[in-house]
Motif scaffolding. Structure first.
Motif, PDB file in Angstrom:
ATOM      1  N   ILE A 185       0.862  -1.183   0.000  1.00 53.23           N
ATOM      2  CA  ILE A 185       0.000   0.000   0.000  1.00 53.23           C
ATOM      3  C   ILE A 185       0.896   1.229   0.000  1.00 53.23           C
ATOM      4  O   ILE A 185       1.749   1.383   0.881  1.00 53.23           O
ATOM      5  N   GLN A 186       0.713   2.098  -0.968  1.00 51.02           N
ATOM      6  CA  GLN A 186       1.528   3.302  -1.073  1.00 51.02           C
ATOM      7  C   GLN A 186       0.706   4.523  -0.672  1.00 51.02           C
ATOM      8  O   GLN A 186      -0.441   4.670  -1.096  1.00 51.02           O
ATOM      9  N   TYR A 187       1.324   5.392   0.161  1.00 51.67           N
ATOM     10  CA  TYR A 187       0.685   6.633   0.607  1.00 51.67           C
ATOM     11  C   TYR A 187       1.559   7.814   0.200  1.00 51.67           C
ATOM     12  O   TYR A 187       2.784   7.682   0.071  1.00 51.67           O
ATOM     13  N   SER A 188       0.924   8.968   0.038  1.00 56.33           N
ATOM     14  CA  SER A 188       1.698  10.194  -0.189  1.00 56.33           C
ATOM     15  C   SER A 188       2.404  10.568   1.109  1.00 56.33           C
ATOM     16  O   SER A 188       1.918  10.269   2.204  1.00 56.33           O
ATOM     17  N   LYS A 189       3.552  11.220   1.001  1.00 58.75           N
ATOM     18  CA  LYS A 189       4.385  11.483   2.174  1.00 58.75           C
ATOM     19  C   LYS A 189       3.783  12.515   3.123  1.00 58.75           C
ATOM     20  O   LYS A 189       3.907  12.407   4.331  1.00 58.75           O
ATOM     21  N   ILE A 190       3.132  13.534   2.579  1.00 59.29           N
ATOM     22  CA  ILE A 190       2.649  14.633   3.419  1.00 59.29           C
ATOM     23  C   ILE A 190       1.208  14.401   3.870  1.00 59.29           C
ATOM     24  O   ILE A 190       0.923  14.324   5.062  1.00 59.29           O
ATOM     25  N   LYS A 191       0.288  14.266   2.942  1.00 61.81           N
ATOM     26  CA  LYS A 191      -1.127  14.137   3.293  1.00 61.81           C
ATOM     27  C   LYS A 191      -1.538  12.705   3.627  1.00 61.81           C
ATOM     28  O   LYS A 191      -2.636  12.484   4.137  1.00 61.81           O
ATOM     29  N   ARG A 192      -0.668  11.749   3.332  1.00 63.64           N
ATOM     30  CA  ARG A 192      -0.952  10.333   3.587  1.00 63.64           C
ATOM     31  C   ARG A 192      -2.172   9.851   2.795  1.00 63.64           C
ATOM     32  O   ARG A 192      -2.948   9.020   3.240  1.00 63.64           O
ATOM     33  N   ASP A 193      -2.342  10.407   1.594  1.00 64.81           N
ATOM     34  CA  ASP A 193      -3.402   9.939   0.705  1.00 64.81           C
ATOM     35  C   ASP A 193      -2.999   8.610   0.094  1.00 64.81           C
ATOM     36  O   ASP A 193      -1.811   8.358  -0.158  1.00 64.81           O
ATOM     37  N   LEU A 194      -3.976   7.758  -0.173  1.00 71.42           N
ATOM     38  CA  LEU A 194      -3.699   6.483  -0.827  1.00 71.42           C
ATOM     39  C   LEU A 194      -3.300   6.722  -2.280  1.00 71.42           C
ATOM     40  O   LEU A 194      -4.002   7.418  -3.026  1.00 71.42           O
TER      41      LEU A 194
END
Length: 204
Positions: A80-89
């Motif tokens: 599962i990959q998330y964005s670094k800042i907002k932690r969006d999927l």
């Protein structure tokens, strides 16, 4: 075993630009792979629905993935990959598994309760092997009753029947450590101050 069902559709759009447009529409690109048929399908899912499913307190680590072609698959979330800042999927991989075959996976440790003492955390995920029906969504560890010096290890967890531990039973999960702040001896300090004041008085 009670599992959540996630709706997904087969993804036609490929490439960086197409994937970016999907995310702007509130969709998460992913891949479903494995199984007896050797699937390797690009898919897209609702970010809102997927986020809710991943954070829901379910009793299983698995999901039923229902595709728009009418097929359903028992799947296990893998990468599962998330964005670094907002932690969006950003992306998710699902592995198709068979109900009657053991699978090796990790499940999270969930700490419940409150404890004002300093805590030292160890393993946050437990690796295990079991058939899908026996794999728990996670292990709940109550820290509210722990006292200084107490340690909970993997061996102290309630392991469901049919589950084989891969993580070492001796691994620490959480421990209560003594405070590093030394207590202040107020009475001793007052005596020291008094002694200092006496020494500074002029001699007659």
């Amino acid at each position: 075993m009670s599992m959540l069902t996630i709706q997904a559709s087969i993804r036609e759009a490929k490439g960086k630009g197409a994937v970016q447009r999907l995310r702007q529409q509130g969709l998460v690109p992913g891949v479903v792979y494995g199984g007896a048929e050797g699937l390797n399908l690009p898919i897209q899912l609702s970010q809102r629905e997927l986020s809710a499913a991943l954070t829901k307190d379910a009793d299983s680590a698995f999901f039923t993935l229902q595709l728009d072609d009418g097929s359903t698959h028992l799947v296990l979330p893998r990468e599962i990959q998330y964005s670094k800042i907002k932690r969006d999927l950003l992306h998710i991989d699902f592995q198709v598994v068979a109900r009657d075959e053991e699978v090796r996976t990790t499940v999270p440790v969930r700490f419940v309760g409150e404890n004002q003492a300093p805590l030292q955390y160890g393993l946050l995920e437990i690796e295990l092997k079991a058939k899908p029906a026996h794999v728990p969504a996670g292990f709940d560890v109550d820290i509210s009753g722990l006292e200084v010096g107490q340690t909970i290890t993997v061996a102290d967890l309630e392991i469901p029947a049919g589950v084989k531990l891969i993580s070492s039973p001796e691994e620490m999960v959480v421990s209560v450590v003594a405070s590093t702040q030394e207590p202040v001896d107020e009475e001793g300090d007052e005596e020291a101050e008094g002694a200092g004041e006496t020494a500074e008085e002029p001699q007659a």
